[in-house]
Design a protein around this motif. Structure first.
Motif, PDB file in Angstrom:
ATOM      1  N   ARG A  48      72.152  10.213   5.735  1.00 35.99           N
ATOM      2  CA  ARG A  48      72.922  11.555   5.106  1.00 35.99           C
ATOM      3  C   ARG A  48      73.653  12.580   5.353  1.00 35.99           C
ATOM      4  N   ALA A  49      73.105  13.116   6.455  1.00 35.73           N
ATOM      5  CA  ALA A  49      73.836  14.138   7.429  1.00 35.73           C
ATOM      6  C   ALA A  49      75.299  13.951   7.754  1.00 35.73           C
ATOM      7  N   LEU A  50      74.969  12.434   7.689  1.00 36.62           N
ATOM      8  CA  LEU A  50      76.071  12.409   8.789  1.00 36.62           C
ATOM      9  C   LEU A  50      77.609  11.857   7.535  1.00 36.62           C
ATOM     10  N   THR A  51      76.982  11.744   6.465  1.00 37.39           N
ATOM     11  CA  THR A  51      78.175  12.287   5.310  1.00 37.39           C
ATOM     12  C   THR A  51      78.704  13.111   4.956  1.00 37.39           C
ATOM     13  N   GLU A  99      61.713  11.007  17.256  1.00 35.73           N
ATOM     14  CA  GLU A  99      61.653  12.807  17.274  1.00 35.73           C
ATOM     15  C   GLU A  99      63.266  12.755  17.132  1.00 35.73           C
ATOM     16  N   GLU A 100      64.286  12.019  17.368  1.00 33.01           N
ATOM     17  CA  GLU A 100      65.803  12.751  16.857  1.00 33.01           C
ATOM     18  C   GLU A 100      66.072  12.322  15.528  1.00 33.01           C
ATOM     19  N   ILE A 101      66.305  11.663  15.220  1.00 30.50           N
ATOM     20  CA  ILE A 101      66.447  10.833  14.018  1.00 30.50           C
ATOM     21  C   ILE A 101      66.106  11.707  12.916  1.00 30.50           C
ATOM     22  N   VAL A 102      64.679  12.105  13.390  1.00 28.08           N
ATOM     23  CA  VAL A 102      63.732  13.270  12.323  1.00 28.08           C
ATOM     24  C   VAL A 102      64.783  14.574  12.787  1.00 28.08           C
ATOM     25  N   ALA A 103      64.556  14.965  13.471  1.00 24.26           N
ATOM     26  CA  ALA A 103      65.821  16.320  13.926  1.00 24.26           C
ATOM     27  C   ALA A 103      66.885  16.444  13.103  1.00 24.26           C
ATOM     28  N   LEU A 104      67.630  14.878  13.110  1.00 21.88           N
ATOM     29  CA  LEU A 104      69.131  14.798  12.067  1.00 21.88           C
ATOM     30  C   LEU A 104      69.076  15.288  10.807  1.00 21.88           C
ATOM     31  N   GLY A 105      67.453  14.932  10.210  1.00 23.50           N
ATOM     32  CA  GLY A 105      67.756  14.760   8.787  1.00 23.50           C
ATOM     33  C   GLY A 105      67.121  16.349   8.759  1.00 23.50           C
ATOM     34  N   GLY A 106      67.048  17.018   9.514  1.00 16.08           N
ATOM     35  CA  GLY A 106      67.385  18.561   9.300  1.00 16.08           C
ATOM     36  C   GLY A 106      66.070  19.070   7.586  1.00 16.08           C
ATOM     37  N   ASN A 107      64.993  18.040   8.480  1.00 17.08           N
ATOM     38  CA  ASN A 107      63.962  18.523   7.484  1.00 17.08           C
ATOM     39  C   ASN A 107      62.533  18.797   7.896  1.00 17.08           C
ATOM     40  N   PRO A 108      62.211  20.485   7.789  1.00 12.18           N
ATOM     41  CA  PRO A 108      61.319  20.555   8.801  1.00 12.18           C
ATOM     42  C   PRO A 108      59.632  20.713   8.316  1.00 12.18           C
ATOM     43  N   LEU A 109      59.337  20.140   7.468  1.00 15.36           N
ATOM     44  CA  LEU A 109      58.844  19.910   7.483  1.00 15.36           C
ATOM     45  C   LEU A 109      58.127  17.988   7.524  1.00 15.36           C
ATOM     46  N   LEU A 110      59.201  17.713   7.269  1.00  8.53           N
ATOM     47  CA  LEU A 110      58.931  15.944   7.908  1.00  8.53           C
ATOM     48  C   LEU A 110      59.280  16.057  10.044  1.00  8.53           C
ATOM     49  N   ALA A 111      58.951  16.936  10.409  1.00  6.10           N
ATOM     50  CA  ALA A 111      59.384  17.163  11.306  1.00  6.10           C
ATOM     51  C   ALA A 111      58.119  17.707  12.029  1.00  6.10           C
ATOM     52  N   ARG A 112      57.574  18.926  11.549  1.00  2.00           N
ATOM     53  CA  ARG A 112      56.132  19.050  11.652  1.00  2.00           C
ATOM     54  C   ARG A 112      55.063  17.994  11.972  1.00  2.00           C
ATOM     55  N   THR A 113      55.163  17.252  10.596  1.00  2.00           N
ATOM     56  CA  THR A 113      54.879  16.362   9.845  1.00  2.00           C
ATOM     57  C   THR A 113      54.342  14.588  11.527  1.00  2.00           C
ATOM     58  N   HIS A 136      66.365  -0.307  17.646  1.00  2.00           N
ATOM     59  CA  HIS A 136      66.812   0.800  17.722  1.00  2.00           C
ATOM     60  C   HIS A 136      68.026   0.977  17.880  1.00  2.00           C
ATOM     61  N   ALA A 137      69.427  -0.107  18.682  1.00  2.00           N
ATOM     62  CA  ALA A 137      70.803   0.084  18.760  1.00  2.00           C
ATOM     63  C   ALA A 137      71.261  -0.553  17.173  1.00  2.00           C
ATOM     64  N   ASP A 138      70.779  -0.883  16.512  1.00  2.00           N
ATOM     65  CA  ASP A 138      70.594  -0.894  15.223  1.00  2.00           C
ATOM     66  C   ASP A 138      71.190  -0.031  14.335  1.00  2.00           C
ATOM     67  N   ILE A 139      69.563   0.636  14.758  1.00  2.00           N
ATOM     68  CA  ILE A 139      69.423   1.800  13.749  1.00  2.00           C
ATOM     69  C   ILE A 139      70.029   3.139  13.945  1.00  2.00           C
ATOM     70  N   PHE A 140      70.363   2.802  15.504  1.00  2.00           N
ATOM     71  CA  PHE A 140      71.760   3.826  15.793  1.00  2.00           C
ATOM     72  C   PHE A 140      72.934   4.092  14.496  1.00  2.00           C
ATOM     73  N   ARG A 141      73.634   2.632  15.459  1.00  2.00           N
ATOM     74  CA  ARG A 141      74.817   2.014  14.466  1.00  2.00           C
ATOM     75  C   ARG A 141      74.707   2.378  13.130  1.00  2.00           C
ATOM     76  N   HIS A 142      73.737   2.040  11.964  1.00  2.00           N
ATOM     77  CA  HIS A 142      73.771   2.853  10.483  1.00  2.00           C
ATOM     78  C   HIS A 142      73.771   3.533  10.235  1.00  2.00           C
ATOM     79  N   ILE A 143      72.976   4.445  11.199  1.00  5.95           N
ATOM     80  CA  ILE A 143      72.105   5.887  11.112  1.00  5.95           C
ATOM     81  C   ILE A 143      74.034   6.852  11.583  1.00  5.95           C
ATOM     82  N   ALA A 144      74.896   6.096  12.580  1.00 10.29           N
ATOM     83  CA  ALA A 144      76.130   6.934  12.562  1.00 10.29           C
ATOM     84  C   ALA A 144      76.836   6.294  11.433  1.00 10.29           C
TER      85      ALA A 144
END
Length: 235
Positions: free
Chosen positions: A110-113, A151-165, A190-198
């Motif tokens: 969602r953040a990528l859009t 961990e980087e996927i979590v960081a991309l989402g920008g939700n600090p509560l999710l990051a702490r969890t 992992h490459a598939d996940i990256f492609r879909h997030i991107a």
């Protein structure tokens, strides 16, 4: 990893000293994850302090913190040992990680859009490090790169509560990943996940993440305990 007396650098030569307890915590964590301290090993405070060339006070604080993190467990009378992962521990860990990982991928896509999408450089770098480590047959480095990927996927989402969890789970996941096989097809996942997030595709990012986590759980249970797990559509 920092050792006793080390500092972290910042601009204009300013140095911020890392507390000794934090240094000890990081050092013991790394020794657990790379299995220099194997599962079930009893850790003696005095011996760990001598190994790290520290006093016993910061080491004591570090061991207590690692008990809270779930990497160490208290012995019945005194002392600590490296936690043994039982079948139920693995299942419980994945039961918690699965919804977190799925939501993290959804938020990252969602953040990528967004009008000003975050950079994917850090996530791409994790994939590259994992591939290089796999080619060099360096399992510990590969496991660290895979954990950082999530961990980087979590960081991309920008939700600090999710990051702490997620931070509370990361070291347990890294310990688990280091104990099991790491099939090549999971790097491809992992490459598939990256492609879909991107691509900003939330549904495909979620679907590929769910497949990956459940496949990872099956691999872990099979590698460690010989379990055979079959998933049905819609589980």
């Amino acid at each position: 990893m920092h050792v006793a007396g080390s500092t972290t650098g910042s601009d204009e030569g300013h140095q911020e000293r890392v507390p000794l307890s934090a240094q000890a915590r990081e050092a013991v964590r790394q020794r657990i994850v790379d299995r220099r301290y194997p599962m079930g090993a009893r850790l003696v405070e005095r011996e760990v302090a001598e190994e790290l060339r520290m006093s016993r006070v910061p080491v004591r604080e570090a061991l207590r913190a690692l008990v809270a993190e779930g990497l160490l467990e208290l012995l019945p009378r005194s002392g600590v040992r490296v936690r043994r992962l039982e079948r139920t521990d693995v299942r419980h860990l994945y039961e918690v990680w699965e919804p977190l990982a799925v939501q993290a991928s959804r938020l990252a896509a969602r953040a990528l859009t967004a009008q000003d999408p975050p950079s994917l450089d850090a996530l791409r770098a994790c994939l590259d490090r994992a591939e290089r480590a796999a080619e060099a047959d360096e399992g510990t480095r590969e496991v660290a790169a895979h954990t950082e990927f999530h961990e980087e996927i979590v960081a991309l989402g920008g939700n600090p509560l999710l990051a702490r969890t997620m931070e509370q789970l990361s070291w347990q996941l890294q310990l688990l990943f280091g104990l099991r096989e790491e099939p090549a097809h999971m790097r491809a996942q992992h490459a598939d996940i990256f492609r879909h997030i991107a691509a900003g595709d939330e549904e495909l990012a979620v679907a590929s993440t769910l497949l990956h986590v459940r496949d990872s759980r099956a691999v872990a249970l099979r590698s460690l305990f010989g379990d055979t797990i079959l998933y049905t559509e819609g589980e």
